[in-house]
Design an enzyme around this catalytic site. Structure first.
Site, PDB file in Angstrom:
ATOM      1  CE  LYS A 208      14.642  58.987  58.843  1.00 38.24           C
ATOM      2  NZ  LYS A 208      13.976  57.969  59.680  1.00 38.24           N
TER       3      LYS A 208
ATOM      4  CD  GLU B 182      12.037  73.687  66.922  1.00 43.52           C
ATOM      5  OE1 GLU B 182      12.265  73.671  68.144  1.00 43.52           O
ATOM      6  OE2 GLU B 182      11.902  74.739  66.273  1.00 43.52           O
TER       7      GLU B 182
ATOM      8  CB  CYS C 152      11.399  67.829  73.081  1.00 44.72           C
ATOM      9  SG  CYS C 152       9.887  68.611  72.527  1.00 44.72           S
TER      10      CYS C 152
ATOM     11  CD  GLU D 234      16.030  65.109  75.575  1.00 41.89           C
ATOM     12  OE1 GLU D 234      16.789  64.763  74.657  1.00 41.89           O
ATOM     13  OE2 GLU D 234      15.013  65.800  75.398  1.00 41.89           O
TER      14      GLU D 234
HETATM   15  P1  NAD Z   1      16.909  60.938  66.971  1.00 43.75           P
HETATM   16  O1  NAD Z   1      17.702  62.182  66.848  1.00 43.75           O
HETATM   17  O2  NAD Z   1      17.596  59.699  67.323  1.00 43.75           O
HETATM   18  O3  NAD Z   1      16.113  60.630  65.629  1.00 43.75           O
HETATM   19  C1  NAD Z   1      15.304  61.589  65.008  1.00 43.75           C
HETATM   20  C2  NAD Z   1      15.247  61.307  63.533  1.00 43.75           C
HETATM   21  O4  NAD Z   1      16.546  61.428  62.998  1.00 43.75           O
HETATM   22  C3  NAD Z   1      14.757  59.908  63.162  1.00 43.75           C
HETATM   23  O5  NAD Z   1      13.921  59.999  62.032  1.00 43.75           O
HETATM   24  C4  NAD Z   1      16.042  59.185  62.818  1.00 43.75           C
HETATM   25  O6  NAD Z   1      15.875  58.136  61.894  1.00 43.75           O
HETATM   26  C5  NAD Z   1      16.869  60.296  62.213  1.00 43.75           C
HETATM   27  N1  NAD Z   1      18.303  60.065  62.280  1.00 43.75           N
HETATM   28  C6  NAD Z   1      18.986  59.362  63.218  1.00 43.75           C
HETATM   29  N2  NAD Z   1      20.300  59.327  62.922  1.00 43.75           N
HETATM   30  C7  NAD Z   1      20.457  60.024  61.775  1.00 43.75           C
HETATM   31  C8  NAD Z   1      21.571  60.345  60.965  1.00 43.75           C
HETATM   32  N3  NAD Z   1      22.802  59.927  61.266  1.00 43.75           N
HETATM   33  N4  NAD Z   1      21.359  61.093  59.851  1.00 43.75           N
HETATM   34  C9  NAD Z   1      20.118  61.513  59.524  1.00 43.75           C
HETATM   35  N5  NAD Z   1      19.030  61.229  60.243  1.00 43.75           N
HETATM   36  C10 NAD Z   1      19.190  60.505  61.355  1.00 43.75           C
HETATM   37  O7  NAD Z   1      15.775  61.342  68.015  1.00 43.75           O
HETATM   38  P2  NAD Z   1      14.628  60.406  68.567  1.00 43.75           P
HETATM   39  O8  NAD Z   1      15.275  59.429  69.477  1.00 43.75           O
HETATM   40  O9  NAD Z   1      13.760  59.933  67.467  1.00 43.75           O
HETATM   41  O10 NAD Z   1      13.759  61.462  69.397  1.00 43.75           O
HETATM   42  C11 NAD Z   1      14.104  61.854  70.644  1.00 43.75           C
HETATM   43  C12 NAD Z   1      14.780  63.200  70.646  1.00 43.75           C
HETATM   44  O11 NAD Z   1      14.001  64.157  69.932  1.00 43.75           O
HETATM   45  C13 NAD Z   1      14.926  63.780  72.024  1.00 43.75           C
HETATM   46  O12 NAD Z   1      16.202  64.334  72.190  1.00 43.75           O
HETATM   47  C14 NAD Z   1      13.867  64.858  72.068  1.00 43.75           C
HETATM   48  O13 NAD Z   1      14.112  65.851  73.003  1.00 43.75           O
HETATM   49  C15 NAD Z   1      13.869  65.354  70.689  1.00 43.75           C
HETATM   50  N6  NAD Z   1      12.607  66.035  70.345  1.00 43.75           N
HETATM   51  C16 NAD Z   1      12.595  67.395  70.230  1.00 43.75           C
HETATM   52  C17 NAD Z   1      11.420  68.077  69.950  1.00 43.75           C
HETATM   53  C18 NAD Z   1      11.399  69.570  69.791  1.00 43.75           C
HETATM   54  O14 NAD Z   1      10.463  70.075  69.175  1.00 43.75           O
HETATM   55  N7  NAD Z   1      12.356  70.302  70.298  1.00 43.75           N
HETATM   56  C19 NAD Z   1      10.242  67.355  69.796  1.00 43.75           C
HETATM   57  C20 NAD Z   1      10.268  65.967  69.943  1.00 43.75           C
HETATM   58  C21 NAD Z   1      11.476  65.325  70.213  1.00 43.75           C
END
Ligand code: NAD
Length: 498
Positions: free
Chosen positions: A190, A266, A301, A400
């Protein structure tokens, strides 16, 4: 970096988007018939409408993935043949590198050259690395008495759900697909609702590469519907998530309330860049500090968002950092001299600006930037921003921000540097700048983070593990052979000989 740069503008004009879900080897509309719009963050304009998958589509995709797994079409294929198929996929990604870079730039707002020179090559290298590993991993035979044969074998875990963020959409998708497929599993992806385009294109290329139907499925849609449905599904064996710490926690709950599926998270970070007082040549350090927080608009991240500097060095370093940050041009992601593009969406722009306000209110001083820019484009641009006089207990030092905002904090000695570096709920990465070999070794051991880079900002390459300590990660490591452990089960076969 290739010698000639493609004409990205021309490619953008002639693009055909994949807009439907990819389930069981076919592009299909959402069962509900609904669609959602994906927006170009650099203009605020709609790119195209995408099938809005929800629970029913997730169920169909998971069924297809399970059938593919049980059929053995992929899970039972000879390792050498699986390797060849995954290498064909890597080759097709390479063939479509420019087009994928354009799709990624349009969807994320990042500079197209970054996508072309970093994101897409990273995805290619990841697929290649895991493909190459497929026929080089051996099972083991354990030490036993002579009337016993005990084999410890690695088996695929089954159906993997992968929920992806918007900041490095294709690179992170490849980070999941590589080891998942290498192990013989099937996957339901997804993508983030903001950035579905490259995952859908990848699905097209996977079919072309001859990866059997049902092995890779892509269900675009929203987190609370499609994402949650995958997280709660009883026939998903493993859920691999990259995104925020908050949403990551939901997946542990989903697993607990469904089938105790394995969960790999992650998550976010608040990584320090520590500069000791023994450094001399500031230019390369300043360049790395800028990469750490400005690359990908700070939507990274492992961004080095806290600059921890020895008090004796602060004025000199900050002056050099400010001068260098001014060379990072913010602008049209398709312009060759643009180094920073737009933030992902209006809501996120407001969030980043909100943090800048919070920093000011708490008494930190903005010494560079601090504003939205290029409003006339309709896009969501913020200029490189530096705070001085930050205390580590301030909101801007603890939370963050996920934007181009650097918080400068001073320390008096090594011990204090380590204490401040570790004083956060996160533990994803850290950078340390020093000429002292003893400090390099000692401090990198003391920092509680998954990756510590010394005299550079880096996450390493495909061959090293990547993941977080504390609330930056859970359950495993991406990249390297450790990633394969996440998507496999270990079985003991204990045989009594007669
Ligand atoms: P997010 O957590 O808002 O969304 C990530 C994914 O989760 C999306 O596909 C979203 O649709 C889904 N999602 C959101 N709410 C959900 C729910 N209630 N149930 C199931 N799925 C749900 O994150 P984002 O805003 O897309 O990305 C930014 C974040 O990702 C930052 O905190 C960043 O640090 C982190 N990140 C971490 C890494 C790593 O490898 N550690 C890499 C990239 C980004």
């Amino acid at each position: 970096m290739t010698a000639t740069v493609p004409d990205f503008g021309a490619i953008a004009k002639s693009l055909a988007f994949e807009t439907k879900a990819f389930i069981n080897g076919e592009f299909v509309s959402a069962a509900s018939g609904k669609t959602f719009e994906t927006i170009n963050p650099a203009t605020g304009k709609v790119i195209t409408a995408i099938a809005e998958g929800d629970k029913e589509d997730a169920n169909r995709a998971i069924r297809a993935a399970r059938n593919a797994f049980e059929s053995g079409a992929w899970s039972g294929m000879a390792p050498r043949d699986r390797k060849a198929a995954l290498l064909r996929l890597a080759a097709l990604v390479e063939k479509h590198q420019a087009e994928l870079a354009v799709l990624e730039s349009l969807d994320t707002g990042k500079p197209v050259l970054d996508a072309y020179n970093a994101d897409i090559p990273d995805a290619i290298a990841t697929l290649q690395w895991h493909a190459e590993a497929i026929d080089k991993i051996y099972d083991t035979i354990s030490p036993t008495s002579s009337d016993i044969v005990s084999m410890v074998v690695r088996e695929p875990i089954g159906v993997v759900g992968a929920v992806i963020p918007w900041n490095f959409p294709l690179a992170i998708t490849a980070m999941k697909i590589g080891p998942v497929l290498a192990g013989g599993n099937s996957i339901v992806i997804k993508p983030a609702e903001q950035t579905p385009l490259t995952a859908l294109k990848l699905a097209r290329l996977a079919a072309e590469a001859g990866i059997p139907e049902g092995v890779i499925n892509v269900v675009p849609g929203f987190g609370e519907t499609a994402g949650q449905a995958i997280g709660r599904h009883a026939d998903v064996d493993c859920l691999s998530f990259t995104g925020s710490t908050e949403v990551g926690g939901y997946f542990l709950k989903y697993a607990a309330e469904s089938n105790l599926k394995r969960v790999i998270l992650e998550l976010g970070g608040k990584s320090p860049a520590i500069v000791m007082d023994d450094v001399d040549d500031l230019d390369p350090i300043v360049e790395q500090i800028a990469m750490g927080i400005l690359f990908s608009q700070g939507e990274n991240c492992s961004a080095g968002s806290r600059l921890l500097v020895h008090e004796a060095m602060k004025d000199r370093l900050l002056e050099a950092v400010i001068a260098h940050f001014k060379t990072w041009k913010v602008g049209d992601p398709f312009a060759a001299d643009t180094k920073m593009g737009a933030l992902i969406e209006e809501k996120h722009l407001d969030r980043v600006l909100g943090y800048i306000d919070a920093g000011r209110r708490e008494g930190a001083s903005v010494v560079l930037g601090g504003n939205q820019v290029l409003k006339e484009t309709g896009g969501y641009f913020v200029e490189p921003t530096i705070f001085d006089n930050v205390r580590n207990d301030m909101k801007i030092a603890q939370e963050e921000i996920f934007g181009p905002v650097l918080s400068t904090i001073t320390f008096k000695d090594v011990d204090e540097a380590v204490k401040i570096a570790n004083d956060t709920k996160y533990g994803l990465a850290a950078s340390l700048y020093t000429n002292d070999l003893h400090i390099a070794h000692k401090v990198s051991r003391k920092i509680r983070a998954g990756t510590v880079s010394v005299n550079c900002f880096s996450e390493g390459d495909q061959a090293v593990p990547f993941g977080g300590f504390k609330q930056s990660g859970f359950g495993g490591r991406e990249k390297s052979l450790l990633a394969h452990d996440q998507y496999s089960q270990v079985k003991t076969i204990w045989m009594q000989l007669r």
